[in-house]
Design a protein around this motif. Structure first.
Motif, mmCIF file in Angstrom:
data_model
loop_
_atom_site.group_PDB
_atom_site.id
_atom_site.type_symbol
_atom_site.label_atom_id
_atom_site.label_comp_id
_atom_site.label_asym_id
_atom_site.label_seq_id
_atom_site.Cartn_x
_atom_site.Cartn_y
_atom_site.Cartn_z
ATOM 1 N N ALA A 1 1.908 14.128 -5.541
ATOM 2 C CA ALA A 1 2.589 13.454 -4.448
ATOM 3 C C ALA A 1 1.772 12.243 -4.005
ATOM 4 C CB ALA A 1 2.780 14.406 -3.269
ATOM 5 N N VAL A 2 2.444 11.295 -3.375
ATOM 6 C CA VAL A 2 1.751 10.179 -2.718
ATOM 7 C C VAL A 2 1.511 10.597 -1.275
ATOM 8 C CG1 VAL A 2 1.839 7.756 -2.083
ATOM 9 C CG2 VAL A 2 2.917 8.521 -4.210
ATOM 10 N N ARG A 3 0.247 10.547 -0.856
ATOM 11 C CA ARG A 3 -0.098 10.967 0.499
ATOM 12 C C ARG A 3 -0.869 9.866 1.220
ATOM 13 N NH1 ARG A 3 1.552 15.969 0.751
ATOM 14 N NH2 ARG A 3 1.495 17.341 -1.077
ATOM 15 N N ARG A 4 -0.911 10.023 2.539
ATOM 16 C CA ARG A 4 -1.558 9.009 3.388
ATOM 17 C C ARG A 4 -2.990 8.726 2.943
ATOM 18 N NH1 ARG A 4 -4.306 6.128 5.391
ATOM 19 N NH2 ARG A 4 -4.479 5.307 7.495
ATOM 20 N N GLU A 5 -3.731 9.730 2.500
ATOM 21 C CA GLU A 5 -5.115 9.514 2.096
ATOM 22 C C GLU A 5 -5.234 8.747 0.787
ATOM 23 O OE1 GLU A 5 -4.137 13.938 1.179
ATOM 24 O OE2 GLU A 5 -3.707 12.449 2.757
ATOM 25 N N HIS A 6 -4.101 8.554 0.088
ATOM 26 C CA HIS A 6 -4.122 7.823 -1.179
ATOM 27 C C HIS A 6 -3.979 6.321 -0.992
ATOM 28 C CE1 HIS A 6 -2.416 11.739 -3.177
ATOM 29 N NE2 HIS A 6 -3.684 11.849 -2.799
ATOM 30 N N TRP A 7 -3.917 5.854 0.258
ATOM 31 C CA TRP A 7 -3.768 4.421 0.505
ATOM 32 C C TRP A 7 -5.133 3.713 0.495
ATOM 33 C CZ3 TRP A 7 -0.158 4.201 5.430
ATOM 34 C CH2 TRP A 7 0.979 4.984 5.198
ATOM 35 N N ASP A 8 -6.108 4.288 -0.182
ATOM 36 C CA ASP A 8 -7.467 3.738 -0.159
ATOM 37 C C ASP A 8 -7.812 2.970 -1.430
ATOM 38 O OD1 ASP A 8 -7.580 5.790 -1.975
ATOM 39 O OD2 ASP A 8 -9.182 6.910 -0.981
ATOM 40 N N GLY A 9 -6.822 2.734 -2.281
ATOM 41 C CA GLY A 9 -7.065 1.982 -3.498
ATOM 42 C C GLY A 9 -7.305 2.832 -4.729
ATOM 43 N N ARG A 10 -7.314 4.146 -4.598
ATOM 44 C CA ARG A 10 -7.492 5.006 -5.779
ATOM 45 C C ARG A 10 -6.324 4.797 -6.742
ATOM 46 N NH1 ARG A 10 -7.277 10.902 -3.172
ATOM 47 N NH2 ARG A 10 -8.307 9.739 -1.481
ATOM 48 N N VAL A 11 -6.588 5.009 -8.021
ATOM 49 C CA VAL A 11 -5.568 4.816 -9.055
ATOM 50 C C VAL A 11 -5.215 6.166 -9.657
ATOM 51 C CG1 VAL A 11 -5.011 3.699 -11.247
ATOM 52 C CG2 VAL A 11 -6.394 2.493 -9.541
ATOM 53 N N ALA A 12 -3.946 6.543 -9.597
ATOM 54 C CA ALA A 12 -3.515 7.810 -10.174
ATOM 55 C C ALA A 12 -3.670 7.769 -11.687
ATOM 56 C CB ALA A 12 -2.057 8.081 -9.815
ATOM 57 N N PRO A 13 -4.164 8.838 -12.303
ATOM 58 C CA PRO A 13 -4.311 8.836 -13.764
ATOM 59 C C PRO A 13 -2.979 8.717 -14.485
ATOM 60 C CG PRO A 13 -4.690 11.035 -12.876
ATOM 61 C CD PRO A 13 -4.637 10.100 -11.706
ATOM 62 N N ASP A 14 -1.899 9.136 -13.840
ATOM 63 C CA ASP A 14 -0.568 9.037 -14.447
ATOM 64 C C ASP A 14 0.265 7.967 -13.745
ATOM 65 O OD1 ASP A 14 -0.544 10.551 -12.120
ATOM 66 O OD2 ASP A 14 1.099 11.849 -12.772
ATOM 67 N N GLU A 15 -0.382 6.877 -13.396
ATOM 68 C CA GLU A 15 0.280 5.806 -12.662
ATOM 69 C C GLU A 15 1.496 5.271 -13.432
ATOM 70 O OE1 GLU A 15 -1.877 2.515 -10.375
ATOM 71 O OE2 GLU A 15 -1.167 1.434 -12.162
ATOM 72 N N ILE A 16 2.602 5.052 -12.677
ATOM 73 C CA ILE A 16 3.811 4.475 -13.259
ATOM 74 C C ILE A 16 4.156 3.133 -12.638
ATOM 75 C CG2 ILE A 16 4.859 6.646 -14.008
ATOM 76 C CD1 ILE A 16 6.435 6.598 -11.322
ATOM 77 N N GLY A 17 3.349 2.681 -11.701
ATOM 78 C CA GLY A 17 3.589 1.413 -11.033
ATOM 79 C C GLY A 17 2.792 1.330 -9.756
ATOM 80 N N VAL A 18 2.897 0.185 -9.103
ATOM 81 C CA VAL A 18 2.100 -0.101 -7.914
ATOM 82 C C VAL A 18 3.019 -0.576 -6.797
ATOM 83 C CG1 VAL A 18 0.274 -1.552 -6.953
ATOM 84 C CG2 VAL A 18 0.105 -0.720 -9.302
ATOM 85 N N SER A 19 2.821 -0.022 -5.611
ATOM 86 C CA SER A 19 3.590 -0.429 -4.440
ATOM 87 C C SER A 19 2.712 -1.211 -3.480
ATOM 88 C CB SER A 19 4.138 0.799 -3.708
ATOM 89 O OG SER A 19 4.682 0.437 -2.446
ATOM 90 N N PRO A 20 3.252 -2.247 -2.835
ATOM 91 C CA PRO A 20 2.497 -2.864 -1.745
ATOM 92 C C PRO A 20 2.258 -1.846 -0.634
ATOM 93 C CG PRO A 20 4.425 -4.183 -2.339
ATOM 94 C CD PRO A 20 4.580 -2.863 -3.006
ATOM 95 N N SER A 21 1.185 -2.027 0.096
ATOM 96 C CA SER A 21 0.893 -1.139 1.220
ATOM 97 C C SER A 21 1.598 -1.633 2.475
ATOM 98 C CB SER A 21 -0.611 -1.079 1.464
ATOM 99 O OG SER A 21 -1.101 -2.364 1.844
ATOM 100 N N LEU A 22 1.536 -0.835 3.526
ATOM 101 C CA LEU A 22 2.237 -1.166 4.758
ATOM 102 C C LEU A 22 1.583 -2.285 5.555
ATOM 103 C CD1 LEU A 22 3.336 2.310 6.140
ATOM 104 C CD2 LEU A 22 4.809 0.415 5.503
ATOM 105 N N ALA A 23 0.287 -2.465 5.408
ATOM 106 C CA ALA A 23 -0.422 -3.452 6.215
ATOM 107 C C ALA A 23 -1.638 -3.944 5.440
ATOM 108 C CB ALA A 23 -0.862 -2.831 7.548
#
Length: 488
Positions: free
Chosen positions: A361-383
């Motif tokens: 899942a995408v969680r609030r603590e993941h907004w720190d720049g970490r890269v998922a090993p199974d990344e399928i794309g990148v979203s802009p952050s809220l701020a």
């Protein structure tokens, strides 16, 4: 009255007013039942990949799947594609650039927007993306394309242009479209989804598929298949609100925006009087034309997106508010003297119903720049204070249910991350990934959760998807489950 409380660091990052509906009398259950007789239903079609729901995620999924050679069928209950981006009049497409001005949501999204004809798209040119000077930010801020003092790629588009572009992209890809067909029930075989029963003018029929993409937006298929999900909705958060959007024609939006900028006290008083009189009162947004105004509210809180009585009440309230807004704006808002009712959205604007419990899942603590090993794309952050957000494939894969993928606003995430993952660009991103994964898993003869992730990432890269610069290949490419522990 609107609740505009937005605690720093909490879930409430957006500043739009939320209007509590107040106490309502819900229809009491009758307690009666009616037994349906068992019956055989005709199999309407067979395919490799069945996509249920022709919104942003479903269109992207169908195109991505068919382009990889899968026999793909797209099932849509309305007479058009695009979902909330067209039928819901959510024609303001939220940010596809990050806070430096770099376009990060690409692939299908980039190609789709490039297909819209001249005059069908309004927004800042690429040279302005990322600009932070006060004049640019002020100008584009009134035109829904600058936030936190930064100009972004957030175009406003002609809904009819988007409908046609979506339809032609799907057909050109080789996928088939079935309109006026409501995906009603998942078909289960040995605990896995094997297709869908749908309702239409021909009655109840079935489509059998090797892999099904639930792009309903509300998780209707995975919920009815018994997959676990979350449905916590904060009544003070706009992401739990619903409303029917509308358009007014015959307006002069440049004049109206000048009035709002040059006479802020008069503008504030206009809003105050409107809320005093109507209680539910909202501001006009720009559209793709200077003579058309968009209203994406008032956002009504306290209703359920999966209860038919609630959906009906929101429609009734929204249409009454549309007429009341027209009278108020024509009477006192410069630029609206000659306004007229142009269109109410044929689709109700639902922001949140269910969220899948996925492999990750995408969680609030993941907004720190970490890269998922199974990344399928990148979203802009809220701020600007947050890094770009890496979206994992595991967020589309149910914990245990096989034969189904779930992109779009009902993917696996926490409530805070849902606030941006539900947006149209992110639905394009996750839909493209789901369609590609479905096609590849069918071709390989494996369940979607067993698809080697580097194969999916290579296919998405070939379709123009943007990945994080620090992306690393997963250590165990044979299973997506590697990301489960990191995502929970």
């Amino acid at each position: 009255m609107p609740n505009e409380t937005r605690p720093e660091g909490g879930r409430h990052f957006f500043q739009s007013p939320v209007f509590a509906a107040g106490p309502r009398i819900r229809r009491a259950p009758t307690g009666e039942t009616w037994r349906e007789a068992a019956r055989d239903i005709p199999v309407h079609a067979r395919c490799d990949v069945l996509v249920v729901g022709g919104g942003p995620a479903g269109v992207a999924a169908a195109v991505a799947s068919a382009r990889l050679g899968a026999r793909t069928l797209l099932l849509e209950r309305h007479n058009h594609l695009g979902g909330l981006s067209t039928g819901g009049l959510v024609i303001w497409i939220d940010r596809m650039t990050d806070w430096t001005g770099q376009r990060v949501i690409r692939g299908f999204a980039e190609e789709f927007l490039s297909r819209l004809p001249p005059g069908a798209v309004s927004g800042p040119p690429p040279a302005a993306w990322g600009a932070r000077d006060a004049a640019s930010a002020a100008w584009w801020g009134q035109r829904t394309a600058a936030f936190h003092g930064t100009v972004t790629h957030s175009p406003t588009c002609d809904p009819e242009g988007m409908k046609l572009a979506a339809q032609e992209m799907v057909l050109e890809s080789g996928a088939e479209i079935l309109f006026h067909a409501w995906g009603a029930e998942p078909l289960l075989r040995d605990g896995a989804v094997a297709g869908v029963a749908f309702e239409s003018k021909q009655g109840r029929r079935a489509i059998l598929a090797a892999c099904t993409v639930d792009a309903t937006g509300d998780g209707d298929l995975y919920a009815r298949a018994g997959a676990p999900f979350d449905a916590d909705v904060d009544p003070d958060d706009i992401h739990g609100c619903m409303n029917t959007s509308w358009l007014f024609g015959g307006v002069d939006m440049p004049r109206h925006l000048r009035w709002r900028a040059e006479r802020p006290a008069e503008w504030s008083e206009f809003l105050r009087r409107g809320r005093e009189k109507l209680r539910f009162f909202d501001k006009a947004f720009v559209s793709w034309r200077d003579d058309v105004a968009l209203f994406m509210g008032p956002r009504l809180a306290g209703f359920s997106a999966v209860e038919v009585d609630d959906l009906s009440e929101v429609e009734i309230r929204s249409h009454r508010l549309m007429a009341a807004h027209l009278a108020a704006y024509r009477e006192a808002a410069p630029g609206f003297e000659g306004a007229y009712l142009m269109l109410s959205a044929p689709q109700l604007g639902v922001r949140h119903a269910r969220r899948l419990r996925g492999v990750s899942a995408v969680r609030r603590e993941h907004w720190d720049g970490r890269v998922a090993p199974d990344e399928i794309g990148v979203s802009p952050s809220l701020a600007p204070k947050f890094a770009n957000v890496s979206v994992p494939y595991g967020a589309l894969v149910p914990e245990a249910l096989d034969g189904l993928l779930a992109p779009g606003r009902h993917l696996s995430c926490d409530a805070s991350s849902h606030s941006f993952l539900r947006e149209i660009p992110q639905c394009w991103l996750t839909g493209q990934a789901a369609g590609a994964a479905a096609a590849l898993s069918v071709a390989a003869g494996v369940a979607p959760r067993r698809l080697p992730v580097e194969r999916l990432q290579a296919a998405l890269a070939g379709q123009g998807v943007h990945f994080s610069p620090r992306r690393e290949e997963p250590q165990n490419a044979e299973a997506i489950a590697l990301s489960a522990s990191a995502g929970r």
